[in-house]
Write an enzyme that holds these catalytic residues in place. Structure first.
Site, PDB file in Angstrom:
ATOM      1  N   LYS A 208       2.336 -11.874 -22.644  1.00 37.02           N
ATOM      2  CA  LYS A 208       2.461 -10.666 -21.887  1.00 37.02           C
ATOM      3  C   LYS A 208       1.209 -10.043 -22.460  1.00 37.02           C
ATOM      4  CE  LYS A 208       5.869  -6.469 -22.440  1.00 37.02           C
ATOM      5  NZ  LYS A 208       7.184  -6.281 -22.549  1.00 37.02           N
ATOM      6  N   LYS A 262       3.107 -12.132 -17.679  1.00 38.77           N
ATOM      7  CA  LYS A 262       3.246 -11.035 -16.947  1.00 38.77           C
ATOM      8  C   LYS A 262       1.847 -10.152 -17.503  1.00 38.77           C
ATOM      9  CE  LYS A 262       6.228  -6.985 -18.295  1.00 38.77           C
ATOM     10  NZ  LYS A 262       7.576  -6.680 -19.308  1.00 38.77           N
TER      11      LYS A 262
END
Ligand code: PBG
Length: 340
Positions: A208, A262
């Site tokens: 992330k 992400k």
């Protein structure tokens, strides 16, 4: 070149290799198509808000609304009807319930827990993914607890374990830690197992990145106004790629069942590397800013929004993703159903 009678470079002799032959007709294109997008690939993130029969628009995410629990149940029903396998739940926490330690995360009656119980009862066949991170609950908007300017790692992990247990007790099927603290996957796995939640899966937000594309999400859950500083001491540097493989390896060692990259489209290279290296269930999150970009351009008439949506989702499949968290999920599933 001249001594070869069928040189592909000598147009007068005719081309042997003509890739366009396979593109000539619709049936031929369908026949050679390498990747397909179906409703099974979609996870629908929804925002839950206090109240009854409430749907409040999110200004920076056209057509996305925060839903009260009864409306979230209706959304779950809709998702099930469209064959979307799972929902991811995110709460908009009222400001007076936020504190520096995010203690509302541990309240068995918090919004996410109530939504889980209500959806599980009404639509038991849908998968429920809940987020383990403190940012919806902290008064400073960070994913962990702070000492001065520092986000404390191990102290945060201890709270995340309790948060995950709170969600599992409410019926969450999958815990998705999005906080990027070190060691949280192993700790959450041990916590879940110690209470007999051996079957609760973990979808780790492994890679992330500290991204500008989360802006509209922070709007939606109400942390944009309160967030102090940025998240670069825990979320990854967008310049890095090898580091993503290290994060995935660590999460797998600690018991992650699925991993996630992400944001989405700007990080397709990471999805491909993760999939090639580990060959495990790999998910992409097409985040709020990506949704907002496509929507904004479409609403201005600058893009064909539906086509851009489906093309962007297919790109994730081509990159190797097994599924995509996307705010387009219901719309995409509707379109795929019509074309099926
Ligand atoms: C935070 C969290 C974020 C998103 C999901 N969980 C934002 C952040 O890290 O600030 C972003 C999702 C999106 O932008 O759609 N735990």
């Amino acid at each position: 070149m001249t001594d070869s009678p069928r040189s592909p470079f000598d147009l007068s002799l005719g081309l042997v290799q003509r890739p366009r032959r396979n593109r000539k007709t619709d049936w031929a294109r369908r026949l050679v198509r390498e990747n397909v997008l179906t409703a099974n690939d979609l996870i629908w993130p929804i925002f839950v808000v206090e109240g009854e029969n409430v749907r409040t628009p999110v200004a920076s995410m056209p057509e996305v609304e925060r839903l009260s629990v009864d409306q979230a149940v209706a959304a779950a029903q809709k998702a099930a009807d469209l064959s979307i396998p799972a929902l991811a739940l995110f709460p908009y926490t009222e400001p007076d319930l936020r504190d520096p330690n995010g203690s509302e995360a541990l309240n068995p009656e918090n919004l996410v827990c109530r939504a889980c119980r209500a959806i599980k009862q009404a639509v038991p066949q849908i998968g429920l993914i809940t987020d383990a991170a403190l940012d919806p609950y902290t008064s400073h908007g960070h994913d962990g607890v702070m000492e001065g300017e520092t986000i404390l790692n191990d102290e945060t992990v201890a709270i995340l374990v309790e948060q995950a247990l709170n969600q599992a007790r409410a019926g969450a099927d999958v815990i998705a830690p999005s906080d990027m603290m070190d060691g949280r996957i192993g700790a959450i796995r041990a916590g879940l197992d110690s209470e007999g939640f051996d079957d609760v899966q973990i979808m780790a937000y492994s890679a992330k990145y500290a991204s500008a594309f989360y802006g509209p999400f922070r709007d939606a859950i109400g942390t944009k106004a309160v967030l102090v500083g940025d998240k670069r001491t825990y979320q990854m540097d967008p310049a890095n790629s090898d580091e993503a493989l290290r994060e995935v390896a660590l999460d797998l060692e600690q018991g992650a069942d699925m991993v996630m990259v992400k944001p989405g489209l700007p990080y397709l290279d990471i999805i491909r590397r993760v999939k090639d290296r580990f060959a495990i269930p790999t998910f992409a999150y097409q985040v709020s800013g990506e949704y907002a970009m496509i929507k904004a351009a479409a609403l201005n008439g600058w893009l064909d929004g539906d086509k851009a949506m489906l093309e962007s989702l297919l790109a994730f499949k081509r990159a190797g993703a097994n599924g995509i968290l996307t705010y387009f999920a219901p719309k995409a599933a509707e379109m795929l159903k019509k074309s099926a």
